[in-house]
Design an enzyme around this catalytic site. Structure first.
Site, short mmCIF file in Angstrom:
data_model
loop_
_atom_site.label_atom_id
_atom_site.label_comp_id
_atom_site.label_asym_id
_atom_site.label_seq_id
_atom_site.Cartn_x
_atom_site.Cartn_y
_atom_site.Cartn_z
N GLY A 1 0.73 -1.25 0.13
CA GLY A 1 -0.06 0.07 -0.06
C GLY A 1 0.79 1.30 -0.08
O GLY A 1 2.01 1.37 0.24
N VAL A 2 0.18 2.29 -0.06
CA VAL A 2 0.67 3.77 -0.10
C VAL A 2 1.34 3.94 1.30
O VAL A 2 0.80 3.46 2.38
CB VAL A 2 -0.34 4.95 -0.32
CG1 VAL A 2 0.22 6.11 -0.23
CG2 VAL A 2 -1.03 4.51 -1.62
N GLY A 3 2.53 4.56 1.44
CA GLY A 3 3.12 5.19 2.86
C GLY A 3 4.18 4.67 3.18
O GLY A 3 4.88 3.71 2.36
N SER A 4 4.86 5.16 4.16
CA SER A 4 6.25 4.74 4.43
C SER A 4 6.26 3.40 5.08
O SER A 4 7.36 2.79 4.79
CB SER A 4 6.74 5.72 5.57
OG SER A 4 6.54 7.28 5.21
N GLU B 1 -1.20 -1.32 -6.70
CA GLU B 1 -1.87 -0.26 -7.13
C GLU B 1 -0.82 1.03 -7.32
O GLU B 1 -0.88 1.85 -8.13
CB GLU B 1 -2.90 0.28 -6.42
CG GLU B 1 -2.76 0.65 -4.90
CD GLU B 1 -3.82 0.99 -3.84
OE1 GLU B 1 -4.93 0.81 -4.24
OE2 GLU B 1 -3.56 1.58 -2.71
N GLY C 1 -7.10 1.44 -1.89
CA GLY C 1 -7.32 -0.02 -2.47
C GLY C 1 -7.20 -0.92 -1.61
O GLY C 1 -7.36 -2.11 -1.78
N LYS D 1 2.20 8.87 18.77
CA LYS D 1 2.44 10.04 19.68
C LYS D 1 3.17 9.74 20.79
O LYS D 1 2.85 9.98 22.01
CB LYS D 1 1.05 10.53 20.16
CG LYS D 1 0.24 11.12 18.87
CD LYS D 1 0.27 12.63 18.46
CE LYS D 1 -0.76 12.91 17.34
NZ LYS D 1 -0.17 13.81 16.46
#
Lengths: 506, 506
Positions: free
Chosen positions: A266-269, A291, A385, A405
């Protein structure tokens, strides 16, 4: 006309359509539904949106913007902040538009990325007045060649009344040929999608449109906004190692081989960092069927680990942009960009048997995953997605750090405050603490794995305390909960800035 | 040997395997994983389970039971109450086992009905020691002919170490030929499923197995437990009419024609009643592509409305059992029973463009649906195939009465207490109050439709009050909620036997 433009504009009849961004932007009217190219900040139109931002300084108008996925700042920051976007779908990932969404100024339809094309076909999205599509070229026979993403551009181009092209000459010409445009027909009348391998080509190199629909062509040299990925850290490295060990155990169990299965990430770090972990592994001849292709995929291609990568977009950091787009010939035969209804199609995900790796925002002790809403109310990015992939994959894996956090937030809670992936769709969970393999398990069998293997040590006792009291309170029902308390961790966070509480010892 | 048995036992080598139910039941060992035929009380083994119940009176042993879907009382009541079932999946619908599940005595893995076959292939479910399969016949060339359901029997038979057949001679011989057994290969190596019409046959008339795996054949004459469907009432009739009007408006909008699209209708009385509503409608040449065929489908075939019906099982009331099974020749060319991974396959549901109608237990003001858990903790039946269908269908419709328990419960709540279908998967909601067409809408756009059109009048003010205060409290975020209060309606119900409360007027 510039030689380079002439070369990219193979269809000479279209030369008369070349106009300034202002002229193109003036074509849109208040209330228009607009389909835009672009997927995860790649291949989006840039100069027409900025001309719309300018226009909005002197005129009040609003449009509905549908895209492939998240766009760069031109649309998802500046156009949103200019108040021009009434409605937006199916994905965004920019603080600019996010703030507008969570202030109630933009109606945001967060949707499975494979679903939008069907909604366009049905006219639920639409009628689309304009498609605005970034192109690397328009061929002599009238094919629009997309740039760094395909996304929903083919379906927008097919159904839009009018098309505006941003001909972006900063993209290398060598992009021509890496796209595979195959668009299914109407539901109920369509054929099978004839793909059985991730590297199979099904369609054409560009989007065929009626040239009469092209109302304006705007020349652009704006590069894609680079991805905002952060480099792997010690914890994401740990997560990658945990996952690699899991794959090894799957091989031992006879469920996978050394080439694994086509990988979606997936998207992201975090997802990118996990993929990076493959570089030094023994796995090889890997396929990616995803994707979005982020930095890690190209590192793996360079390392000889990935044989072929298919996706709907390429989203790179500035450094990788230079390396990849400056050297596209090297990658062209190892790449394919497809419409997102193909990259994300349940039919193909199930058939190919993907390994799917996506990021969770939070998850609960029974394995439900929240991917979208901070404390159940505030939209972060969207489901993207992840639903298309997780439910249909051979392995639906979710990754997240166990805390956020600085420890004030536990990513593992009694009950998630919003559900994007139900308990029925989550196979494996990985945090920097460990892994929970939930396949085939009943809710109460999942609890010890999730708490003991994945939760942060600071929260284990508190989670067990909730669960044990819930078992007691419900008489050990299928899914024990104390409804008065199920969301109290989020309430505590809002009030006291932490999910930690004193546990009354029995 | 009885002539009728000889006729049904085409493979003469197997005659020596005919034994009593007790002998067959004695083959199983404590800890065995068992795959059983049966789907929605149809086509399940009956006499071997009852022999297991007898055996359990003198011996302590437990087995894991996987099936197609819910079984009749022999397994899901008597065997469960005898304490023999350690683990159960993927669906049940009997108070007997439900009580065991909610007392923590049975581990219940509630799963998408299309998913189990993949888990068997991967060995996550298994190794399967015994498959116990009800058959109408075994052909000379060794095909097991299922009875009134196919369910997961083919995959169980393929992967089980041993097979026990219940040869049920009470089922008509004319069942032979109505099954279509097509089993996909391994993920990643399988071909496309070559179906583009619901009435297409893909496979063979029975389940081909190695005869050496058949360890016992038990003769049975037990009929299927009849369905427990209740007849349509005024409110379900209203819901049917609302839905028919919706289909008319879809035709007007150009999205459907008079033959609609293949219809899936879930288990249960409401879905059945809704289908019944088609009988007096103008719609014709309908196709049914569903997981279960209930009474209504055969009424519609008789009325000349349905041309063809495909499913994984036939579950009928006593009256319809006589009419249909006593006259199977009349229906044989209009019917097809398939494995549930085919009837429920995302690939086919999306390609065929189904209209999917399933029952919700409760839903919330943003369109999330709970199909399984009473007040978030107590398992009712399970998700069944509703997830397979709703997410991939052309139209994912959920039906429910707006209230339960004489009005003490509102089916529409601020936040559902368990999520089975996320906001991303719910297209249309129908109650006896009206319809909410949620397609293409953002969460806050859905709220007025759901409250005004679908909620019971007694609860509208209370829902608006919650929503308006949530908008205020969150500053109008994407999905306004007050987490302290989001589940308070369920808490109120537990404490005060009603979801109604006095609203403090502003």
């Amino acid at each position: 006309m510039d030689a380079i433009i002439q070369k990219r504009l193979g269809n000479k009849e279209l030369e008369s359509k070349v106009v300034s961004a202002d002229v193109a932007a003036a074509l849109l009217s208040d209330g228009d539904v607009v389909g835009m190219s672009g997927f995860t900040r790649a291949g989006d139109a840039k100069v027409v949106p900025m001309a719309l931002v300018e226009r909005a300084k002197n005129e009040k108008f609003q449009i509905d913007v549908y895209t492939g996925a998240s766009l760069g700042p031109e649309v998802d920051k500046y156009l949103a902040e200019a108040g021009v976007i009434r409605k937006r779908g199916p994905f965004q990932a920019d603080a600019g538009i996010r703030n507008q969404i969570n202030a109630g100024n933009v109606m945001y339809v967060d949707a499975h990325l494979s679903h939008n094309a069907e909604l366009v076909r049905q006219g639920i999205i639409g009628p689309i007045k304009y498609a605005i599509i970034e192109a690397a070229a328009i061929t002599e026979d009238g094919y629009i060649i997309p740039t760094t993403s395909v996304g929903n551009s083919p379906i927008f181009a097919q159904y839009a009344e009018n098309i505006i092209i941003e001909l972006n000459i900063s993209h290398p010409e060598s992009l021509i040929g890496i796209h595979d445009i195959y668009v299914p027909g109407e539901q109920g009348k369509r054929d099978v999608i004839p793909m059985t391998k991730p590297n199979q080509r099904l369609g054409e190199i560009g989007i065929k449109v009626d040239p009469a629909k092209i109302k304006a062509i705007v020349i652009s040299e704006e590069p894609d906004a680079p991805s905002m990925i952060v480099p792997p850290d010690e914890e994401t490295q740990t997560m990658a190692n945990i996952l690699l060990d899991f794959f090894r155990s799957e091989i031992k169990a006879g469920r996978l081989t050394n080439t694994l299965a086509p990988i979606q990430s997936g998207v992201g770090s975090v997802a990118n960092a996990v993929l990076d972990g493959f570089a030094d592994s023994e796995f090889e001849h890997l396929f990616v069927y995803s994707e979005v292709l982020q930095d890690a995929v190209f590192n793996l291609i360079d390392a000889g680990k990935v044989d072929f990568a298919s996706a709907a977009s390429i989203t790179l950091s500035e450094e990788l942009q230079k390396r990849v787009f400056g050297n596209m010939e090297h990658y062209a035969d190892k790449l394919c960009l497809r419409p997102q209804e193909i990259s994300n199609h349940p039919e193909l995900i199930r058939r190919l048997g993907l390994i799917s790796i996506n990021t969770a925002l939070e998850l609960d002790i029974y394995g439900n995953v929240n991917s979208t809403h901070v404390s159940g109310t505030k939209m972060m990015n969207g489901i993207g997605g992840s639903g298309d992939f997780a439910r249909n994959a051979r392995l639906g894996i979710f990754v997240t750090k166990s805390y956020a956090k600085g420890g004030a937030i536990s990513s593992i809670v009694p009950m998630v405050s919003h559900v994007d992936h139900t308990e029925h769709d989550v196979d494996v969970i990985v945090t920097e603490q460990g892994i929970a393999d939930l396949r085939g398990l009943a809710p109460k069998e999942r609890v010890p794995l999730i708490i003991e293997n994945c939760a942060h040590p600071d929260y284990k006792e508190q989670l067990w305390d909730y669960y044990n009291r819930a078992v007691e309170a419900t008489g050990n029902q299928q899914t024990p909960h104390i409804l008065e308390e199920a969301l109290s961790w989020h309430v505590n966070l809002a009030k006291n800035k932490t999910m930690k509480k004193e546990i009354a010892k029995a």
